[in-house]
Design a protein around this motif. Structure first.
Motif, PDB file in Angstrom:
ATOM      1  N   ASN A 152      -8.126   8.607  -1.239  1.00 36.34           N
ATOM      2  CA  ASN A 152      -7.461   7.685  -0.368  1.00 36.34           C
ATOM      3  C   ASN A 152      -8.450   7.371   0.466  1.00 36.34           C
ATOM      4  OD1 ASN A 152      -6.711   8.428   2.852  1.00 36.34           O
ATOM      5  ND2 ASN A 152      -5.011   7.618   1.744  1.00 36.34           N
TER       6      ASN A 152
ATOM      7  N   ALA B 232      -6.439  -0.511   0.972  1.00 38.09           N
ATOM      8  CA  ALA B 232      -5.522  -0.703   0.145  1.00 38.09           C
ATOM      9  C   ALA B 232      -5.000  -2.207   0.278  1.00 38.09           C
ATOM     10  CB  ALA B 232      -4.179   0.103   0.265  1.00 38.09           C
TER      11      ALA B 232
ATOM     12  N   ARG C 202       3.492  -6.181  13.314  1.00 35.53           N
ATOM     13  CA  ARG C 202       3.053  -5.531  12.124  1.00 35.53           C
ATOM     14  C   ARG C 202       2.385  -6.282  10.983  1.00 35.53           C
ATOM     15  NH1 ARG C 202       6.300  -1.079  11.465  1.00 35.53           N
ATOM     16  NH2 ARG C 202       5.816  -1.228   9.209  1.00 35.53           N
TER      17      ARG C 202
ATOM     18  N   PRO D 235       0.895  -1.053  -0.146  1.00 37.75           N
ATOM     19  CA  PRO D 235      -0.059  -0.088  -0.128  1.00 37.75           C
ATOM     20  C   PRO D 235       0.842   1.290   0.301  1.00 37.75           C
ATOM     21  CG  PRO D 235      -0.388  -1.434   2.008  1.00 37.75           C
ATOM     22  CD  PRO D 235       0.973  -1.863   1.337  1.00 37.75           C
ATOM     23  N   CYS D 236       0.511   2.352  -0.917  1.00 40.29           N
ATOM     24  CA  CYS D 236       1.238   3.372  -0.835  1.00 40.29           C
ATOM     25  C   CYS D 236       0.663   4.707  -0.971  1.00 40.29           C
ATOM     26  CB  CYS D 236       2.138   3.493  -2.290  1.00 40.29           C
ATOM     27  SG  CYS D 236       3.244   2.062  -2.691  1.00 40.29           S
ATOM     28  N   TYR D 237       1.080   5.420   0.097  1.00 34.18           N
ATOM     29  CA  TYR D 237       0.298   6.770   0.343  1.00 34.18           C
ATOM     30  C   TYR D 237       1.360   7.657   0.340  1.00 34.18           C
ATOM     31  CZ  TYR D 237      -2.615  10.592   1.896  1.00 34.18           C
ATOM     32  OH  TYR D 237      -3.125  11.757   1.983  1.00 34.18           O
TER      33      TYR D 237
ATOM     34  N   ASP E 106       7.888   2.102   2.826  1.00 32.08           N
ATOM     35  CA  ASP E 106       8.796   2.968   3.631  1.00 32.08           C
ATOM     36  C   ASP E 106      10.016   2.124   4.021  1.00 32.08           C
ATOM     37  OD1 ASP E 106       7.982   1.653   5.591  1.00 32.08           O
ATOM     38  OD2 ASP E 106       7.110   3.388   6.665  1.00 32.08           O
TER      39      ASP E 106
ATOM     40  N   GLY F 192      -7.542   4.494   2.624  1.00 25.60           N
ATOM     41  CA  GLY F 192      -7.063   4.216   4.017  1.00 25.60           C
ATOM     42  C   GLY F 192      -6.144   2.799   3.735  1.00 25.60           C
TER      43      GLY F 192
ATOM     44  N   ARG G 196      11.968   4.734   8.995  1.00 25.59           N
ATOM     45  CA  ARG G 196      11.513   4.962   7.553  1.00 25.59           C
ATOM     46  C   ARG G 196      12.950   5.386   6.599  1.00 25.59           C
ATOM     47  NH1 ARG G 196       7.418   6.979   4.718  1.00 25.59           N
ATOM     48  NH2 ARG G 196       5.359   6.019   5.631  1.00 25.59           N
TER      49      ARG G 196
ATOM     50  N   ASP H 281       5.156  -2.931   3.824  1.00 27.86           N
ATOM     51  CA  ASP H 281       5.203  -1.306   3.589  1.00 27.86           C
ATOM     52  C   ASP H 281       6.183  -0.607   2.673  1.00 27.86           C
ATOM     53  OD1 ASP H 281       3.340  -1.420   5.619  1.00 27.86           O
ATOM     54  OD2 ASP H 281       4.335  -0.310   7.071  1.00 27.86           O
TER      55      ASP H 281
ATOM     56  N   GLU I 151       7.350  10.694   5.706  1.00 28.17           N
ATOM     57  CA  GLU I 151       7.182  10.676   7.038  1.00 28.17           C
ATOM     58  C   GLU I 151       5.788   9.851   7.356  1.00 28.17           C
ATOM     59  OE1 GLU I 151       5.468  14.866   8.249  1.00 28.17           O
ATOM     60  OE2 GLU I 151       7.415  15.191   7.399  1.00 28.17           O
ATOM     61  N   THR I 152       5.801   9.439   8.506  1.00 24.18           N
ATOM     62  CA  THR I 152       4.618   8.557   9.167  1.00 24.18           C
ATOM     63  C   THR I 152       3.238   9.172   8.821  1.00 24.18           C
ATOM     64  OG1 THR I 152       3.493   7.489  10.693  1.00 24.18           O
ATOM     65  CG2 THR I 152       4.830   9.144  11.332  1.00 24.18           C
ATOM     66  N   LYS I 153       2.484   8.398   8.356  1.00 30.88           N
ATOM     67  CA  LYS I 153       0.983   9.115   8.012  1.00 30.88           C
ATOM     68  C   LYS I 153       0.114   9.033   9.312  1.00 30.88           C
ATOM     69  CE  LYS I 153       2.713   8.719   4.134  1.00 30.88           C
ATOM     70  NZ  LYS I 153       3.978   8.004   3.555  1.00 30.88           N
ATOM     71  N   TRP I 154       0.725   8.349  10.431  1.00 31.94           N
ATOM     72  CA  TRP I 154      -0.197   8.292  11.622  1.00 31.94           C
ATOM     73  C   TRP I 154       0.122   9.366  12.817  1.00 31.94           C
ATOM     74  CZ3 TRP I 154      -3.770   4.651  11.869  1.00 31.94           C
ATOM     75  CH2 TRP I 154      -3.728   3.653  10.873  1.00 31.94           C
TER      76      TRP I 154
ATOM     77  N   GLU J 148       4.329   8.105  -1.350  1.00 34.24           N
ATOM     78  CA  GLU J 148       5.547   7.244  -1.180  1.00 34.24           C
ATOM     79  C   GLU J 148       6.568   7.409  -2.377  1.00 34.24           C
ATOM     80  OE1 GLU J 148       6.470   6.136   1.646  1.00 34.24           O
ATOM     81  OE2 GLU J 148       4.648   5.166   2.523  1.00 34.24           O
TER      82      GLU J 148
ATOM     83  N   ASP K 212      -2.939   4.610  -2.822  1.00 32.65           N
ATOM     84  CA  ASP K 212      -4.206   4.871  -2.127  1.00 32.65           C
ATOM     85  C   ASP K 212      -4.333   6.233  -2.224  1.00 32.65           C
ATOM     86  OD1 ASP K 212      -5.919   5.054  -0.387  1.00 32.65           O
ATOM     87  OD2 ASP K 212      -4.826   4.524   1.530  1.00 32.65           O
TER      88      ASP K 212
HETATM   89  N1  UDP Z   1      -0.718   3.946   3.725  1.00 30.96           N
HETATM   90  C1  UDP Z   1      -1.709   3.908   2.985  1.00 30.96           C
HETATM   91  N2  UDP Z   1      -2.874   4.623   3.126  1.00 30.96           N
HETATM   92  C2  UDP Z   1      -2.765   5.460   4.373  1.00 30.96           C
HETATM   93  C3  UDP Z   1      -1.846   5.630   5.023  1.00 30.96           C
HETATM   94  C4  UDP Z   1      -0.460   4.862   4.795  1.00 30.96           C
HETATM   95  O1  UDP Z   1      -1.629   2.969   2.026  1.00 30.96           O
HETATM   96  O2  UDP Z   1      -3.768   6.144   4.329  1.00 30.96           O
HETATM   97  C5  UDP Z   1       0.749   3.205   3.614  1.00 30.96           C
HETATM   98  C6  UDP Z   1       2.009   4.026   3.522  1.00 30.96           C
HETATM   99  O3  UDP Z   1       2.279   4.171   2.404  1.00 30.96           O
HETATM  100  C7  UDP Z   1       2.898   2.667   4.038  1.00 30.96           C
HETATM  101  C8  UDP Z   1       2.160   1.953   5.096  1.00 30.96           C
HETATM  102  O4  UDP Z   1       0.865   2.251   4.723  1.00 30.96           O
HETATM  103  O5  UDP Z   1       3.191   2.119   2.772  1.00 30.96           O
HETATM  104  C9  UDP Z   1       2.402   2.398   6.443  1.00 30.96           C
HETATM  105  O6  UDP Z   1       2.291   3.864   6.624  1.00 30.96           O
HETATM  106  P1  UDP Z   1       3.495   4.390   7.665  1.00 30.96           P
HETATM  107  O7  UDP Z   1       4.669   4.188   7.382  1.00 30.96           O
HETATM  108  O8  UDP Z   1       2.784   6.002   7.496  1.00 30.96           O
HETATM  109  O9  UDP Z   1       2.919   3.890   9.022  1.00 30.96           O
HETATM  110  P2  UDP Z   1       3.905   3.541  10.454  1.00 30.96           P
HETATM  111  O10 UDP Z   1       5.039   2.504   9.610  1.00 30.96           O
HETATM  112  O11 UDP Z   1       4.466   4.840  10.578  1.00 30.96           O
HETATM  113  O12 UDP Z   1       2.967   2.922  11.119  1.00 30.96           O
END
Ligand code: UDP
Ligand code: MG
Length: 317
Positions: free
Chosen positions: A72, A78, A158, A11-13, A97, A74, A202, A95, A206-209, A15, A44
């Motif tokens: 998007n 995805a 994970r 899943p890529c948002y 990243d 989520g 990463r 992921d 940056e993180t999307k959370w 990226e 996504d």
């Molecule tokens: N991602 C996505 N849709 C979203 C948010 C995140 O597809 O709305 C993807 C993001 O591109 C990445 C993966 O989900 O490949 C994990 O996201 P992230 O690295 O931001 O999360 P973390 O690793 O910080 O938990």
């Protein structure tokens, strides 16, 4: 005999920076394995040039297949789109990243090959590089949800895991609209082997959370996989009813024995506010569940695909 196929769902948002690195590293690992493979990239609804990067990668390598959402939806949607369209005998979610090290893949495949397991999942042994407050809340969340639900959810788990076809089919069959994959993986069962590794930062972006998004995600997880909040609400209601009944008897006895005096209205006001508060809270809890039911009954698609290079792509699901 045809070689077995591995599908990597990503899943890529937003990226655009991480995706080329990911592609290079994963390809290096996969091309060294005695399997056929496909990289299933899911865009996504990125707002940057992720889709262009995907088109370019797909143009230069027949292993790359991509889906692009109309907006998007989520990460959960995805991943679901990936599972629905994956062809592999073995399927993994990774992921973009590089926080899920591709170097673990050969080891994971080996475990599945031994026939002892149906899936190999990964967990971080530490939460290095994460704010301490976030780690603290995350730990509490896992403690609570494991106590109150029958889905076995591992702390630090994970979404990175490699699964056999049977398990993927089971996941696809769970068509609920409100998805919480960590719970779904645990709920369907099967034999899972856990690999631990140290947290990796990463590579780019940056993180999307945000903390707020994580809190909502945690509450969703609890509501999706447990009826405990509803039970707590009804037990509390029962307790309050019993308590007020005893108070009623006490008041009647006191009135008969000592006569009536107009006093104690502040305490009365407190009690009324207290009970009113609890009632509203419990209504809120019930409301959360009703909201979920509402969304489920609408049977809206999980995702809508606007563009793809798959021949038989399931556009809406
Ligand atoms: N991602 C996505 N849709 C979203 C948010 C995140 O597809 O709305 C993807 C993001 O591109 C990445 C993966 O989900 O490949 C994990 O996201 P992230 O690295 O931001 O999360 P973390 O690793 O910080 O938990
Ligand atoms: Mg990440």
């Amino acid at each position: 005999m045809d070689r077995e196929i591995i599908t990597i769902i990503t899943p890529c948002y937003n990226e655009e920076a991480a995706l080329p690195v990911f592609y290079r590293e994963v390809t290096a690992v996969l091309s060294g394995l005695p399997y056929a493979y496909e990289l299933l990239l899911v865009n996504d609804g990125s707002k940057d040039r992720t889709l262009q990067v995907m088109r370019k990668l797909a143009g230069g390598d027949p292993h790359v297949r991509y889906l692009s959402f109309s907006r998007n939806f989520g990460k959960e949607a995805a991943m679901y789109a990936g599972f629905c369209n994956a062809k592999g005998d073995y399927v993994a979610v990774m992921d973009a990243d590089m926080q899920d090290p591709p170097s673990l893949l050969p080891q994971m495949l080996e475990k599945l090959q031994s026939g002892e397991y149906d899936s190999v999942a990964t967990r971080r042994v530490d939460r290095k590089g994460e704010p301490p407050v976030r780690s603290w809340f995350a730990r509490r969340f896992y403690q609570i949800i494991n106590r109150i639900s029958d889905a076995d959810i591992v702390d630090g788990a994970r979404d990175f895991r490699l699964m056999r076809r049977e398990m993927v089919d089971a996941i696809v069959s769970m068509g609920e609209y409100n998805r919480f994959s960590k719970g779904i993986f645990g709920w369907i069962g099967f034999r899972t082997c856990w690999l631990s590794y140290e947290n990796v930062d990463r590579v780019a972006g940056e993180t999307k959370w945000s903390f707020w998004k994580l809190t909502k995600y945690a509450l969703d997880g609890i509501i999706n996989f447990s009826q405990a909040p509803l039970n707590i609400a009804s037990w509390f209601g029962l307790f309050m009813t019993a308590f007020s009944f005893i108070m009623l008897i006490l008041i009647v006895v006191r009135k008969l024995a000592f006569g009536d005096r107009v006093a104690g209205w502040p305490s009365l006001a407190c009690i009324i506010i207290f009970i009113g508060g609890i009632q509203l809270f419990c209504l809120g809890v019930i409301g959360q569940y009703i909201a979920k039911i509402y969304m489920e009954t609408k049977k809206r698609p999980h995702y809508i695909i606007a563009e793809s290079n798959l021949e038989d792509c399931k556009t809406i699901r």
